[in-house]
Design a protein around this motif. Structure first.
Motif, PDB file in Angstrom:
ATOM      1  N   ILE A   1       9.371  10.474  -9.726  1.00  0.00           N
ATOM      2  CA  ILE A   1       8.707   9.220 -10.100  1.00  0.00           C
ATOM      3  C   ILE A   1       7.642   8.850  -9.085  1.00  0.00           C
ATOM      4  O   ILE A   1       6.599   8.304  -9.429  1.00  0.00           O
ATOM      5  N   ALA A   2       7.897   9.154  -7.838  1.00  0.00           N
ATOM      6  CA  ALA A   2       6.943   8.872  -6.750  1.00  0.00           C
ATOM      7  C   ALA A   2       7.294   9.767  -5.579  1.00  0.00           C
ATOM      8  O   ALA A   2       8.408  10.288  -5.489  1.00  0.00           O
ATOM      9  N   ASP A   3       6.335   9.931  -4.687  1.00  0.00           N
ATOM     10  CA  ASP A   3       6.597  10.681  -3.459  1.00  0.00           C
ATOM     11  C   ASP A   3       7.275   9.730  -2.475  1.00  0.00           C
ATOM     12  O   ASP A   3       6.614   8.989  -1.747  1.00  0.00           O
ATOM     13  N   ILE A   4       8.611   9.754  -2.487  1.00  0.00           N
ATOM     14  CA  ILE A   4       9.395   8.795  -1.708  1.00  0.00           C
ATOM     15  C   ILE A   4       9.091   8.892  -0.209  1.00  0.00           C
ATOM     16  O   ILE A   4       9.214   7.918   0.529  1.00  0.00           O
ATOM     17  N   SER A   5       8.664  10.069   0.240  1.00  0.00           N
ATOM     18  CA  SER A   5       8.386  10.215   1.669  1.00  0.00           C
ATOM     19  C   SER A   5       7.266   9.280   2.128  1.00  0.00           C
ATOM     20  O   SER A   5       7.183   8.927   3.304  1.00  0.00           O
ATOM     21  N   ARG A   6       6.410   8.855   1.191  1.00  0.00           N
ATOM     22  CA  ARG A   6       5.315   7.953   1.563  1.00  0.00           C
ATOM     23  C   ARG A   6       5.812   6.560   1.939  1.00  0.00           C
ATOM     24  O   ARG A   6       5.045   5.751   2.456  1.00  0.00           O
ATOM     25  N   LEU A   7       7.080   6.267   1.640  1.00  0.00           N
ATOM     26  CA  LEU A   7       7.650   4.960   2.003  1.00  0.00           C
ATOM     27  C   LEU A   7       8.171   4.949   3.428  1.00  0.00           C
ATOM     28  O   LEU A   7       8.525   3.884   3.953  1.00  0.00           O
ATOM     29  N   ALA A   8       8.236   6.114   4.059  1.00  0.00           N
ATOM     30  CA  ALA A   8       8.773   6.190   5.423  1.00  0.00           C
ATOM     31  C   ALA A   8       7.826   5.494   6.389  1.00  0.00           C
ATOM     32  O   ALA A   8       6.605   5.655   6.315  1.00  0.00           O
TER      33      ALA A   8
ATOM     34  N   LEU B   1      16.370  -1.367  -1.505  1.00  0.00           N
ATOM     35  CA  LEU B   1      17.748  -0.921  -1.264  1.00  0.00           C
ATOM     36  C   LEU B   1      17.958  -0.639   0.223  1.00  0.00           C
ATOM     37  O   LEU B   1      17.045  -0.174   0.914  1.00  0.00           O
ATOM     38  N   PRO B   2      19.167  -0.893   0.741  1.00  0.00           N
ATOM     39  CA  PRO B   2      19.428  -0.612   2.164  1.00  0.00           C
ATOM     40  C   PRO B   2      19.300   0.876   2.507  1.00  0.00           C
ATOM     41  O   PRO B   2      19.044   1.234   3.650  1.00  0.00           O
ATOM     42  N   GLU B   3      19.512   1.741   1.526  1.00  0.00           N
ATOM     43  CA  GLU B   3      19.459   3.183   1.778  1.00  0.00           C
ATOM     44  C   GLU B   3      18.033   3.739   1.737  1.00  0.00           C
ATOM     45  O   GLU B   3      17.789   4.897   2.097  1.00  0.00           O
ATOM     46  N   ALA B   4      17.070   2.924   1.268  1.00  0.00           N
ATOM     47  CA  ALA B   4      15.724   3.435   0.984  1.00  0.00           C
ATOM     48  C   ALA B   4      15.029   3.990   2.213  1.00  0.00           C
ATOM     49  O   ALA B   4      14.443   5.081   2.173  1.00  0.00           O
ATOM     50  N   GLU B   5      15.075   3.282   3.320  1.00  0.00           N
ATOM     51  CA  GLU B   5      14.351   3.706   4.508  1.00  0.00           C
ATOM     52  C   GLU B   5      14.849   5.051   5.012  1.00  0.00           C
ATOM     53  O   GLU B   5      14.060   5.943   5.345  1.00  0.00           O
ATOM     54  N   SER B   6      16.187   5.208   5.030  1.00  0.00           N
ATOM     55  CA  SER B   6      16.765   6.462   5.503  1.00  0.00           C
ATOM     56  C   SER B   6      16.417   7.616   4.561  1.00  0.00           C
ATOM     57  O   SER B   6      16.058   8.713   5.007  1.00  0.00           O
ATOM     58  N   LEU B   7      16.505   7.366   3.239  1.00  0.00           N
ATOM     59  CA  LEU B   7      16.200   8.426   2.274  1.00  0.00           C
ATOM     60  C   LEU B   7      14.717   8.802   2.306  1.00  0.00           C
ATOM     61  O   LEU B   7      14.361   9.970   2.144  1.00  0.00           O
ATOM     62  N   ALA B   8      13.852   7.829   2.526  1.00  0.00           N
ATOM     63  CA  ALA B   8      12.419   8.128   2.613  1.00  0.00           C
ATOM     64  C   ALA B   8      12.133   9.002   3.829  1.00  0.00           C
ATOM     65  O   ALA B   8      11.356   9.964   3.754  1.00  0.00           O
ATOM     66  N   ALA B   9      12.755   8.670   4.962  1.00  0.00           N
ATOM     67  CA  ALA B   9      12.572   9.474   6.170  1.00  0.00           C
ATOM     68  C   ALA B   9      13.110  10.879   5.972  1.00  0.00           C
ATOM     69  O   ALA B   9      12.501  11.872   6.396  1.00  0.00           O
TER      70      ALA B   9
ATOM     71  N   PRO C   1       0.821  -1.222   0.000  1.00  0.00           N
ATOM     72  CA  PRO C   1       0.000   0.000   0.000  1.00  0.00           C
ATOM     73  C   PRO C   1       0.853   1.270   0.000  1.00  0.00           C
ATOM     74  O   PRO C   1       0.483   2.268  -0.629  1.00  0.00           O
ATOM     75  N   GLN C   2       2.009   1.242   0.695  1.00  0.00           N
ATOM     76  CA  GLN C   2       2.886   2.420   0.739  1.00  0.00           C
ATOM     77  C   GLN C   2       3.467   2.713  -0.647  1.00  0.00           C
ATOM     78  O   GLN C   2       3.582   3.872  -1.051  1.00  0.00           O
ATOM     79  N   GLN C   3       3.842   1.651  -1.377  1.00  0.00           N
ATOM     80  CA  GLN C   3       4.402   1.851  -2.712  1.00  0.00           C
ATOM     81  C   GLN C   3       3.351   2.418  -3.665  1.00  0.00           C
ATOM     82  O   GLN C   3       3.636   3.334  -4.453  1.00  0.00           O
ATOM     83  N   ILE C   4       2.138   1.883  -3.583  1.00  0.00           N
ATOM     84  CA  ILE C   4       1.054   2.399  -4.433  1.00  0.00           C
ATOM     85  C   ILE C   4       0.746   3.849  -4.081  1.00  0.00           C
ATOM     86  O   ILE C   4       0.580   4.703  -4.961  1.00  0.00           O
ATOM     87  N   ASP C   5       0.687   4.129  -2.792  1.00  0.00           N
ATOM     88  CA  ASP C   5       0.404   5.486  -2.330  1.00  0.00           C
ATOM     89  C   ASP C   5       1.476   6.453  -2.798  1.00  0.00           C
ATOM     90  O   ASP C   5       1.187   7.586  -3.206  1.00  0.00           O
TER      91      ASP C   5
END
Length: 739
Positions: free
Chosen positions: A731-738, A622-630, A592-596
């Motif tokens: 491409i997407a609102d990466i913050s929504r993955l946080a 990616l290991p960096e994804a969580e930190s970059l999303a936050a 749901p987070q990826q779709i959002d």
């Protein structure tokens, strides 16, 4: 598990049978009624502690009965203790520990105005988290089975999924009952004993009825709860279980088809309906004159299935044969008269279909178009003729964008003829054939095959898992038809609410989504909606607050909500109400987070959305994804709160600290790489390039104060963050993955 149910585990139990004998129930609701009846009684008895939690409920449902067999039912529920909160000790007891008038009054109200003094010994003190409180510790006597079943029956019948009630009088001529069909008998057996309950003016006994014509005994006396199903089958000539009856019909159908070296059409829905119409099925084979096969097979199949509940048979090439299967409710020794009677009835039906087909072909489809002026589509949206003109204009506009003048002309021709078959006798008799008959009549008139195909296909997809239009002309007209419906009805305020969607707008929206995505149509949704709204002109401008709000806000949001469901795991498993996925569609799932994250940007090219989702899913791994999303979320909050415009050029002379210089250098290096991948359509590579930002971003926030008092420095740092946010959220609102 309730205290009462826990206590039931240790009690002696017997099996229970409850049956309600009624007049013929609505066949399309029978399965659901049977399941609801069984589940309601089982749940009601478990809730009262009369049935064990693991008690098995077996539903029975035939055209004239609803019943349930429930295991492990006690004659009486166990007594349970009840701890009822009364009042604080300081209020209920005086300084000498004696009950105050307030406590005595409370006890009297709980004990039915009885002398409250004996109940003082049942008082307990306990802390309720705030203060010391008085509780009344009492024992509640368990309900008898008669009491509990009475309650469960009443609650179950009240909640049965009955679309329309019947009202009838009891034999006394005074009392009126409301129920799905008149009820004639009630059976309630706990083991061998009758349970004393009554409902719908009936008192429970052990008598029921078998098959109307073939039962060996009448009435049928049920010996005990466990003999019910066997007795009904052996003595009553009734297969009581819906699922067993359905399976028996299917077994006989498949055997009969194999014997003829033929195969059945799709039959699941018809099988459910037929299983609800018969109690003792026997499959017979009939045939009709081969001359009727000149009529389109869709007409013949629909006539057999919808009107007569027969099962058509196809040959190895998928063509309709002149043989069909009948499911009889009786088993005569000589079935020839039964077969002949069914053949005679079907022959007259097929003769009607042939007459309609022959009559319809005397006029061309094109000659019928003018008659659409006399058919009202919607009182606020005009006639079907006006609707066709709008679909024609929309289809031509789409055709021009997709294939130039030639495709636009073909799409316009198909759109102009698309609704003409509504005025034919065949579609008047069988509305389900609209579009299908249009294709046959267009081919008879010499219309080009791709145009004729588009006449049928413009309704597609009609239902879950349906095919999409087979050619570009069909795509143009199908999109035009659905967009016209959506924009027009939204424009006059006919917006679905809750479960209500009388114009099937959710299905139309999902149809637009499927065509744009699965046919890879490179047209922007907002442009399509605006073009369609412009074609309506004043027809909806006068009904809505503004044309822009109607076409590009309310409706666009509605479509994106459907799009979210389209890509959800539930949709991929075919669970969306009224829709499914095509058989060859990639069944990869997205969180749901990826779709959002993707849909937050409202990408207008829907054929681009899946590629974005795949890129986001790869980035999220990616290991960096969580930190970059936050970090992205943090940056978004900072920019929203900034009191100055964060845009504009970055002044490199104002990059004072090593951390902000390093971040700027990283962006200078990464942005061209991400831009090139984005331009090439490689969204995955474009997003993965951002992984290199993690270290400089972390250092930036560790050492740099963004909201410094120096206005120039603050603006420059905000601009740096804005540049980073722009490249990250393309491409997407990466913050929504946080998390």
């Amino acid at each position: 598990m309730t205290e009462a149910t826990q206590a039931t585990q240790g009690l002696a139990t017997r099996n229970l049978l409850v049956e309600l004998l009624v007049e013929e129930l609505p066949p399309k609701s029978l399965k659901k009624l049977g399941e609801s009846f069984a589940q309601g009684i089982a749940a009601g008895l478990k809730r009262q502690g009369l049935a064990r939690e693991d008690a098995a409920a077996t539903p029975f449902a035939s055209p004239r009965r609803l019943a349930v067999h429930l295991t492990c039912v006690a004659a009486q529920a166990p007594d349970t203790s009840s701890l009822k909160k009364l009042m604080p000790v300081a209020v209920g007891l005086d300084e000498n520990g004696q009950p105050t008038p307030a406590l005595l009054k409370k006890l009297r109200s709980l004990c039915g105005d009885a002398d409250p003094v004996p109940f003082l010994s049942q008082l307990k003190r306990a802390h309720d988290g705030k203060t010391e409180t008085l509780f009344l510790d009492s024992v509640v006597k368990g309900a008898t089975l008669a009491e509990g079943l009475q309650t469960a029956l009443a609650g179950t019948l009240e909640k049965l999924p009955i679309a329309r009630m019947m009202t009838y009088q009891l034999a006394d001529g005074w009392n009126t009952i409301n129920f799905v069909r008149p009820a004639h008998a009630l059976v309630a057996l706990h083991g061998k004993e009758v349970v004393d309950v009554s409902i719908l003016g009936l008192t429970a006994g052990r008598e029921t009825q078998g098959h109307r014509f073939e039962a060996m005994t009448s009435p049928l006396i049920v010996k005990d709860a466990d003999s019910y199903e066997h007795q009904l089958q052996e003595e009553g000539a009734v297969i009581a279980s819906f699922s067993h009856r359905r399976a028996e019909i299917e077994r006989q159908l498949l055997a009969a088809a194999r014997k003829e070296d033929l195969k059945l059409t799709r039959y699941d829905a018809l099988l459910d309906e037929v299983a609800a119409l018969v109690e003792r099925p026997r499959v017979l084979t009939g045939e009709f004159e081969t001359g009727f096969l000149d009529v389109p097979q869709e007409c013949l199949i629909l006539t057999m299935q919808a009107n007569q509940k027969y099962f058509p048979l196809l040959d190895a090439r998928g063509q309709l044969s002149h043989r069909f299967l009948i499911v009889s409710n009786i088993r005569p020794v000589d079935a020839r008269s039964v077969i002949a009677g069914n053949e005679r009835v079907l022959r007259s039906r097929l003769a009607d279909a042939k007459f309609f087909f022959d009559q319809d072909r005397r006029k061309t489809l094109a000659s019928r178009v003018e008659g659409l002026q006399r058919v009202v589509y919607h009182n606020k949206l005009g006639t079907q003729a006006e609707r066709v003109e709008r679909i024609w204009a929309i289809a031509q506009t789409i055709g021009l964008q997709l294939g130039g003048n030639e495709l636009a002309a073909r799409a316009g021709e198909a759109a102009m003829l698309a609704k003409a078959d509504l005025l034919t006798d065949m579609v008047g008799e069988f509305p389900e054939l609209q579009g299908i008959m249009g294709r046959y009549y267009a081919k008879h008139d010499g219309v080009a095959e791709e145009v004729a195909d588009a006449i049928e296909d413009h309704y597609k997809p009609r239902f879950a898992g349906d095919e999409l239009p087979r050619n570009a002309v069909g795509v143009c007209v199908a999109l035009a038809d659905k967009l016209e419906t959506l924009v027009g009805l939204f424009g006059i305020g006919q917006i679905p609410t809750g479960d209500k969607d009388p114009f099937a707008l959710r299905r139309h929206a999902l149809g637009v989504i499927r065509i744009l995505i699965e046919k890879e149509v490179p047209l922007a949704l907002n442009i399509l909606l605006e073009q369609t709204a412009d074609i309506f002109g004043q027809r909806i401008k006068g009904s809505a607050e503004t044309i822009a709000k109607t076409a590009t806000e309310t409706l666009e949001g509605f479509i994106y909500e459907r799009l979210k469901h389209y890509f959800s795991a539930e949709a991929i498993e075919g669970q969306i109400t009224g829709f499914g996925r095509s058989p060859n569609e990639d069944r990869s799932t997205f969180s749901p987070q990826q779709i959002d994250a993707v849909l937050a940007l409202r990408p207008q090219l829907l054929n681009d959305v899946k590629k974005r989702l795949l890129a986001v899913r790869a980035f999220a791994a990616l290991p960096e994804a969580e930190s970059l999303a936050a970090t992205n979320k943090r940056v978004g909050n900072i920019l929203r709160k900034a009191e100055v415009d964060a845009g504009g050029e970055i002044d490199t002379d104002l990059l004072q600290t090593p951390a902000e210089q390093a971040l700027h250098q990283a962006l200078d290096r990464i942005i061209p790489e991400a831009d090139a991948a984005f331009a090439a359509g490689d969204y995955t590579a474009s997003l993965q390039a951002l992984a290199a930002l993690k270290v400089p971003v972390d250092q930036f926030f560790d050492t740099v104060m963004v909201n410094t008092e120096d206005a120039a420095l603050r603006h420059n740092r905000l601009a740096l963050l804005a540049q980073m946010q722009k490249i990250m959220n393309r491409i997407a609102d990466i913050s929504r993955l946080a998390l």
